[in-house]
Motif scaffolding. Structure first.
Motif, PDB file in Angstrom:
ATOM      1  N   TYR A  17       0.804  -1.219   0.000  1.00 22.75           N
ATOM      2  CA  TYR A  17       0.000   0.000   0.000  1.00 22.75           C
ATOM      3  C   TYR A  17       0.841   1.275   0.000  1.00 22.75           C
ATOM      4  O   TYR A  17       0.365   2.322  -0.412  1.00 22.75           O
ATOM      5  CB  TYR A  17      -0.990  -0.009   1.172  1.00 22.75           C
ATOM      6  N   PRO A  21      -0.734   3.413  -2.969  1.00 23.20           N
ATOM      7  CA  PRO A  21      -1.748   3.759  -1.961  1.00 23.20           C
ATOM      8  C   PRO A  21      -3.151   3.866  -2.567  1.00 23.20           C
ATOM      9  O   PRO A  21      -3.308   4.244  -3.724  1.00 23.20           O
ATOM     10  CB  PRO A  21      -1.281   5.116  -1.436  1.00 23.20           C
ATOM     11  N   VAL A  30      -0.007   5.749   4.915  1.00 25.31           N
ATOM     12  CA  VAL A  30       0.009   4.286   5.042  1.00 25.31           C
ATOM     13  C   VAL A  30       1.167   3.861   5.953  1.00 25.31           C
ATOM     14  O   VAL A  30       1.011   2.969   6.790  1.00 25.31           O
ATOM     15  CB  VAL A  30       0.130   3.614   3.665  1.00 25.31           C
TER      16      VAL A  30
END
Length: 61
Positions: A17, A21, A30
């Motif tokens: 991520y 993201p 994140v």
């Protein structure tokens, strides 16, 4: 009750991520998320992935 999370899985998931993201998030956000928040986000982003449009046998409410 204390749950032990798989650190390797969490590191790989976080890196996934960070590299890509979700919409509205930044890699920095994140990176600073708690492990619990990261797992919650992953669950909500992938909860429908197992459903392919064909109902499975069983009882549904």
């Amino acid at each position: 009750m204390i749950y032990v999370m798989d650190k390797k899985f969490l590191e790989e998931l976080r890196q996934k991520y960070i590299d890509n993201p979700p919409d509205g998030m930044t890699p920095k956000l994140v990176k600073t998320m708690t492990d619990s928040d990261l797992l919650d986000m992953h669950y909500f982003l992938t909860e429908d992935d197992d459903f392919d449009g064909e109902p499975e046998d069983g009882f549904y409410v």
